[in-house]
Design a protein around this motif. Structure first.
Motif, PDB file in Angstrom:
ATOM      1  N   VAL A 117       0.854  -1.185   0.000  1.00  0.00           N
ATOM      2  CA  VAL A 117       0.000   0.000   0.000  1.00  0.00           C
ATOM      3  C   VAL A 117       0.894   1.241   0.000  1.00  0.00           C
ATOM      4  N   THR A 118       0.714   2.093  -1.009  1.00  0.00           N
ATOM      5  CA  THR A 118       1.556   3.285  -1.132  1.00  0.00           C
ATOM      6  C   THR A 118       0.844   4.562  -0.717  1.00  0.00           C
ATOM      7  N   SER A 119      -0.465   4.574  -0.783  1.00  0.00           N
ATOM      8  CA  SER A 119      -1.219   5.734  -0.292  1.00  0.00           C
ATOM      9  C   SER A 119      -2.655   5.314  -0.050  1.00  0.00           C
ATOM     10  N   ILE A 120      -3.322   6.060   0.848  1.00  0.00           N
ATOM     11  CA  ILE A 120      -4.703   5.741   1.218  1.00  0.00           C
ATOM     12  C   ILE A 120      -5.526   7.022   1.217  1.00  0.00           C
ATOM     13  N   GLU A 121      -6.670   6.952   0.573  1.00  0.00           N
ATOM     14  CA  GLU A 121      -7.647   8.028   0.643  1.00  0.00           C
ATOM     15  C   GLU A 121      -8.852   7.506   1.410  1.00  0.00           C
ATOM     16  N   ASP A 122      -9.888   8.306   1.479  1.00  0.00           N
ATOM     17  CA  ASP A 122     -11.045   7.918   2.286  1.00  0.00           C
ATOM     18  C   ASP A 122     -11.665   6.608   1.819  1.00  0.00           C
ATOM     19  N   LYS A 123     -11.832   6.467   0.500  1.00  0.00           N
ATOM     20  CA  LYS A 123     -12.552   5.316  -0.035  1.00  0.00           C
ATOM     21  C   LYS A 123     -11.743   4.526  -1.064  1.00  0.00           C
ATOM     22  N   GLN A 124     -10.445   4.625  -1.052  1.00  0.00           N
ATOM     23  CA  GLN A 124      -9.634   3.827  -1.953  1.00  0.00           C
ATOM     24  C   GLN A 124      -8.195   3.771  -1.459  1.00  0.00           C
ATOM     25  N   ALA A 125      -7.461   2.824  -1.991  1.00  0.00           N
ATOM     26  CA  ALA A 125      -6.043   2.686  -1.658  1.00  0.00           C
ATOM     27  C   ALA A 125      -5.274   2.426  -2.943  1.00  0.00           C
ATOM     28  N   LYS A 126      -4.044   2.929  -2.990  1.00  0.00           N
ATOM     29  CA  LYS A 126      -3.172   2.705  -4.147  1.00  0.00           C
ATOM     30  C   LYS A 126      -2.072   1.737  -3.753  1.00  0.00           C
ATOM     31  N   ILE A 171      -7.362  -0.006  -5.264  1.00  0.00           N
ATOM     32  CA  ILE A 171      -8.425  -0.807  -4.666  1.00  0.00           C
ATOM     33  C   ILE A 171      -9.558   0.145  -4.318  1.00  0.00           C
ATOM     34  N   ALA A 172     -10.675   0.003  -5.010  1.00  0.00           N
ATOM     35  CA  ALA A 172     -11.833   0.853  -4.758  1.00  0.00           C
ATOM     36  C   ALA A 172     -12.558   0.396  -3.497  1.00  0.00           C
ATOM     37  N   LYS A 223     -14.615  -3.067   1.207  1.00  0.00           N
ATOM     38  CA  LYS A 223     -15.506  -2.744   2.327  1.00  0.00           C
ATOM     39  C   LYS A 223     -15.956  -3.964   3.129  1.00  0.00           C
ATOM     40  N   TRP A 224     -15.692  -5.144   2.593  1.00  0.00           N
ATOM     41  CA  TRP A 224     -16.000  -6.367   3.335  1.00  0.00           C
ATOM     42  C   TRP A 224     -15.102  -6.540   4.552  1.00  0.00           C
ATOM     43  N   ALA A 225     -13.958  -5.855   4.563  1.00  0.00           N
ATOM     44  CA  ALA A 225     -12.851  -6.197   5.456  1.00  0.00           C
ATOM     45  C   ALA A 225     -13.016  -5.632   6.868  1.00  0.00           C
ATOM     46  N   GLN A 262     -16.705 -10.989  14.710  1.00  0.00           N
ATOM     47  CA  GLN A 262     -16.085 -10.041  13.794  1.00  0.00           C
ATOM     48  C   GLN A 262     -16.304  -8.627  14.323  1.00  0.00           C
ATOM     49  N   GLY A 263     -15.401  -7.742  13.942  1.00  0.00           N
ATOM     50  CA  GLY A 263     -15.517  -6.357  14.359  1.00  0.00           C
ATOM     51  C   GLY A 263     -16.599  -5.630  13.576  1.00  0.00           C
ATOM     52  N   PRO A 264     -16.813  -4.330  13.873  1.00  0.00           N
ATOM     53  CA  PRO A 264     -17.838  -3.556  13.167  1.00  0.00           C
ATOM     54  C   PRO A 264     -17.440  -3.311  11.708  1.00  0.00           C
ATOM     55  N   ALA A 265     -18.428  -3.034  10.892  1.00  0.00           N
ATOM     56  CA  ALA A 265     -18.168  -2.742   9.482  1.00  0.00           C
ATOM     57  C   ALA A 265     -17.345  -1.471   9.363  1.00  0.00           C
ATOM     58  N   PRO A 266     -16.256  -1.492   8.582  1.00  0.00           N
ATOM     59  CA  PRO A 266     -15.422  -0.285   8.458  1.00  0.00           C
ATOM     60  C   PRO A 266     -16.146   0.805   7.670  1.00  0.00           C
ATOM     61  N   LYS A 267     -15.750   2.067   7.925  1.00  0.00           N
ATOM     62  CA  LYS A 267     -16.373   3.189   7.235  1.00  0.00           C
ATOM     63  C   LYS A 267     -15.404   3.916   6.303  1.00  0.00           C
ATOM     64  N   SER A 268     -14.136   3.571   6.385  1.00  0.00           N
ATOM     65  CA  SER A 268     -13.149   4.190   5.501  1.00  0.00           C
ATOM     66  C   SER A 268     -11.991   3.240   5.281  1.00  0.00           C
ATOM     67  N   ALA A 269     -11.204   3.530   4.250  1.00  0.00           N
ATOM     68  CA  ALA A 269     -10.050   2.688   3.933  1.00  0.00           C
ATOM     69  C   ALA A 269      -9.005   2.745   5.033  1.00  0.00           C
ATOM     70  N   GLN A 270      -8.940   3.880   5.748  1.00  0.00           N
ATOM     71  CA  GLN A 270      -7.952   4.015   6.819  1.00  0.00           C
ATOM     72  C   GLN A 270      -8.210   3.056   7.974  1.00  0.00           C
ATOM     73  N   GLU A 271      -9.458   2.613   8.133  1.00  0.00           N
ATOM     74  CA  GLU A 271      -9.780   1.655   9.183  1.00  0.00           C
ATOM     75  C   GLU A 271      -9.294   0.248   8.824  1.00  0.00           C
ATOM     76  N   ILE A 272      -8.963   0.036   7.562  1.00  0.00           N
ATOM     77  CA  ILE A 272      -8.600  -1.302   7.083  1.00  0.00           C
ATOM     78  C   ILE A 272      -7.099  -1.429   6.858  1.00  0.00           C
TER      79      ILE A 272
END
Length: 858
Positions: free
Chosen positions: A354-363, A374-375, A380-382, A391-401
């Motif tokens: 992972v080279t960078s992370i935005e709210d709803k995607q990762a590069k 990764i859109a 969002k399953w993760a 299992q933990g709560p459903a994530p709301k952003s890519a930063q949580e994953i």
């Protein structure tokens, strides 16, 4: 004149002494020289290849990679390249090149070094086949004598073919055919001139001039080869210039595998090694298996998709490792690729950083150097994995994953250039923005194991076999090596024993709780239904279809443990390994998926026990068949004909042999599989398992019910399928075994760690309402892979009506009591009975029930 005479005398004397010395050396070494005539029948070391039934390459075994070629199959430019480089006077000298020898001798006298070789192609053949590569004068003398003998024994083309097929060319490739495949993934006739020149330059030093390890040195050597082709007139200056400027394109190519079946390939390797020994690796055997490419691919995809689905609904276990943290400098693209290169591939899974992370995607940068994104929908399953049941709560952003620097597993989606993604902010090389960016989904390597095997019930031929998610992940073949508790997959065999003892599909057994005191353990044994629903007196068809645990226990009590074990042993289950207690009725026996599939085949083929096999035939290097499998076959009509025949030999000699209707060729009755249960028994069990898929009752009258395998009916929409779910205590093993026309399939899933349960999955707020939630069990966890496989495995196979054996009758019964009835409404149905077991009493009054109707059969 005196001086000239003395000089001539000295020349004559020297020549005579030289000839005498050579003659003496020849007679001295002659007894030590091998018989070169053996080159006519030489067996080149060629690897063993394993193929599917339809000719797809599955694997290749052997230290040396070689693709033997006839001289006519080698392109003319390749012949010219080798001749120009290695032996320009090959077709004119007698095996040794006096000019070359003289040049090498002069160079040795002048410099004192052996910097120039004088070996012809014929001498190299002599050395490669009969001598070592040690640089001694004795070896050189032997080489010369052998070369002369070889020239007397073989034609020039035969010598050249031996040379081109024998020479080592690096990366375990021997011969030009193998080198073309290893370096370029091509056959020799597909090579370009620059590629030919690279290969022709390798014999001098395969390791040092290797185009993969040392591309610059290989390029220099290519220039030498092209230069000699120019000098000898094989190419012109323009062709030389174009080829010399061509880019180096060599990359490593493994064996050209066209079908992934590594678990089966290993089974083949072990059997062949046991049968033929180590020679199997070098004699060029071609092993043709029984699997089909279509069904094998379907099995691999079905198993992997099901395992990933199970794994992902239980949560994301996090990154594989971390390359850098937020406090550290980000690695360059080259450093990232180097770090990722050591990680293996697992099916479609690839390592990525992972080279960078935005709210709803990762590069990401993916192993091999490609760039990706990764859109949100693909990650969002993760939610976080806690335990197998939480299992933990459903994530709301890519930063949580994810975190920048994480190494994760990804799967490629459709490759495309994503114009919305900027890659300039990633620490890449200067041309990064010119790179295409592909879409990937976040994935992970499943923890659980799985197996899927499909066999033909007619003769036991294995049609498809997958022993786990990835052979790279684990070599453990769960089809043949995982002995696991079978749970309710055992129940059809108990019901078969009951039918053999005179019970019927309409026989009633009490579906009521059991509470039995166990004196030995000092506790009460209380087997329960799952779900814990009890219906009182219930017909055996419905009890098996709904997998009623307490009914199975009561059947074992009715018949006795010994009777059940003796009956199970008929299906090939190891008698001494079966638990001798009532827990056997609930599937406490441990069996392999292969054993289970083979046993279910007896229900599919009318009562015969076939032996699974996976090798159809073996051919030697010349294409001669050295082994042909002759399986024992299941054939009802064959047995009926034989039973009626006064003499089998006479029958086989009859014109219009009636056995031909079986489409089976055999010499005597011993070629037929043994019958272990009657055709009637097999049919009745199959009917109950058909109800396990299709259910019964009258939905219009609100008495409809589903069998445990109802998902198969909904997905496949075929009436000619039957099967049974299986789940063990604490859901440590989940099964589904069943069959359609001429195909029996067993699907299993569980953890290799016996202490782990398959657990349960809670609702994920990020996913749609069709997600799988709740406790894991056979129908939910193992059946999906069975369905996905059968959708392909039975594609194009016409649906077939059930054919009742001749000794099976049908009568109308009351669904509540199983007795005869004169009514014909939804409270009744037609039922199958083995002749002589039909009920003789009529029901006094029909009562509506929750049981089934005849609609699924008629």
């Amino acid at each position: 004149m005196k001086w000239l005479k003395r000089l001539l005398f000295l020349v004559f004397l020297g020549t005579s002494l030289g000839l005498a010395a050579i003659t003496a050396l020849y007679f001295y070494f002659a007894p030590q020289l091998p018989d070169v005539s053996t080159l006519r029948d030489v067996q080149l070391q060629t690897p063993m290849r394993v193929f599917s039934a339809d000719g797809e390459l599955i694997s290749q075994f052997g230290e040396k990679r070689r693709i033997p070629l006839q001289i006519e199959e080698v392109p003319e430019q390749m012949l010219q390249a080798f001749l120009a480089t290695e032996d320009a006077r090959f077709y004119s000298h007698p095996g040794i090149d006096p000019i070359g020898i003289t040049r090498a001798a002069v160079n040795l006298i002048a410099t004192g070094e052996k910097s120039q070789g004088a070996s012809t192609i014929t001498q190299q053949v002599a050395r490669n086949f009969f001598l070592t590569r040690e640089k001694t004068y004795i070896r050189k003398i032997k080489e010369i004598f052998l070369a002369i003998k070889i020239e007397q024994e073989l034609s020039k083309d035969e010598i050249l073919a031996l040379y081109l097929n024998k020479i080592p060319l690096g990366y375990r490739s021997f011969g030009v055919g193998a080198a073309a495949q290893v370096y370029y993934g091509k056959t020799v006739d597909q090579l370009t001139l620059p590629q030919i020149a690279v290969i022709a330059g390798l014999p001098k030093a395969p390791s040092a001039l290797n185009p993969i390890r040392s591309p610059e040195r290989a390029k220099d050597r290519r220039r030498v080869v092209l230069g000699r082709m120019l000098e000898t007139g094989y190419i012109d200056q323009a062709t030389f210039d174009e080829a010399n400027q061509a880019a180096m394109t060599a990359t490593y190519h493994g064996a050209e595998i066209t079908l992934a079946a590594p678990y089966l390939a290993e089974m083949v390797r072990q059997q062949i090694l046991q049968q033929f020994g180590e020679d199997a690796y070098t004699t060029g055997m071609d092993v043709y298996t029984t699997i089909s490419a279509k069904r094998q691919n379907a099995a691999t995809l079905a198993l992997r998709a099901n395992l990933k689905s199970y794994d992902q609904r239980h949560g994301f276990r996090g990154a594989v490792k971390r390359l850098w943290t937020a406090e550290q400098a980000q690695l360059s693209a080259e450093e990232i690729v180097k770090q990722l290169s050591s990680l293996p591939n697992y099916g479609e899974l690839r390592a990525a950083a992972v080279t960078s992370i935005e709210d709803k995607q990762a590069k990401v940068i993916v192993k091999g150097g490609s760039f990706g994104v990764i859109a949100w929908d693909d990650m969002k399953w993760a939610r976080r994995f806690v335990t197998d049941t939480r299992q933990g709560p459903a994530p709301k952003s890519a930063q949580e994953i994810l975190n920048v620097g994480d190494v994760i597993w990804v799967e490629p989606l459709a490759t495309q250039v994503n114009s919305t993604v900027e890659v300039s902010d990633v620490a890449l090389s200067d041309d990064a923005e010119q790179q295409s960016v592909s879409n990937y989904s976040l994935s992970q390597l499943p923890d659980a194991g799985a197996a899927l095997v499909a066999i033909s019930p007619l003769d036991g031929a294995i049609e498809a076999l997958v022993g786990g998610f990835s052979f790279n992940q684990s070599k453990f073949n769960r089809v043949t090596q995982a002995s696991r508790q079978v749970g309710s997959n055992i129940k059809p065999f108990l019901y078969s024993a009951a039918f053999e003892q005179g019970m019927t599909l309409a026989s009633l057994e009490n579906d009521a709780p059991i509470n039995r005191w166990d004196k030995a353990m000092g506790v009460a044994w209380r087997p329960k239904n799952s779900p814990p629903v009890y219906d009182g007196p219930i017909r055996l068809r419905v009890a098996l279809a709904q997998s009623k645990n307490v009914v199975s226990v009561r059947l074992m009590r009715d018949l006795g443990v010994d009777t059940i074990i003796d009956h199970l042993a008929k299906f090939g289950f190891p008698k001494n390994e079966l638990p001798r207690n009532e827990s056997l009725s609930l599937g406490s026996a441990s069996l392999t998926p292969m054993q289970v599939a083979s046993a279910y085949g007896s229900f599919a083929n009318g009562g015969y026990l076939v032996s699974p096999y996976f090798i159809d035939r073996i051919e030697d290097g010349e294409g001669n068949i050295i082994f042909q499998q002759v399986p024992k076959v299941a054939c009802d009509s064959c047995f009926e004909i034989i039973d009626k025949a006064p003499n089998l030999e006479e029958l086989l000699n009859q014109a219009g042999d009636p056995l031909k209707q079986c489409d089976i060729s055999f010499a005597d009755e011993s070629d037929l599989a043994p019958r272990i249960i009657s055709a009637e028994n097999a049919f009745l069990v199959s009917q109950a398992m058909n109800s396990a898929v299709w259910g019964g009752g009258s939905w219009a009258h609100k008495t409809g019910w589903n069998g445990t395998g109802w998902r198969a009916a909904r997905a496949l929409k075929r009436r000619d399928i039957a099967g049974k779910t299986g789940t063990t205590n604490d859901a440590k093993d989940a099964w589904f075994s069943g069959f359609g026309p001429d195909l029996v399939v067993t699907s299993w899933i569980g953890f290799d760690d016996f202490n782990r349960e398959l657990g349960e999955a809670s609702y994920n707020a990020n996913l749609d309402k069709n997600q799988v939630t709740g406790k894991e069990f056979g129908a939910r966890t193992a059946l999906p892979a069975w369905i996905d496989f059968m959708e392909v495995g039975l594609a194009g196979v016409p649906e077939q009506a059930w054919q009742a054996p001749r000794n099976v009758s049908t009568v109308r019964i009351d669904r509540s009591t199983g007795l005869l009835t004169k009514s014909s409404d939804h409270t009744t149905r037609f039922e199958f009975f083995e002749e002589g077991t039909e009920p003789t009493e009529y029901v006094k009054q029909s009562v509506n029930s929750v049981f089934d109707s005849e609609e699924e059969l008629f």
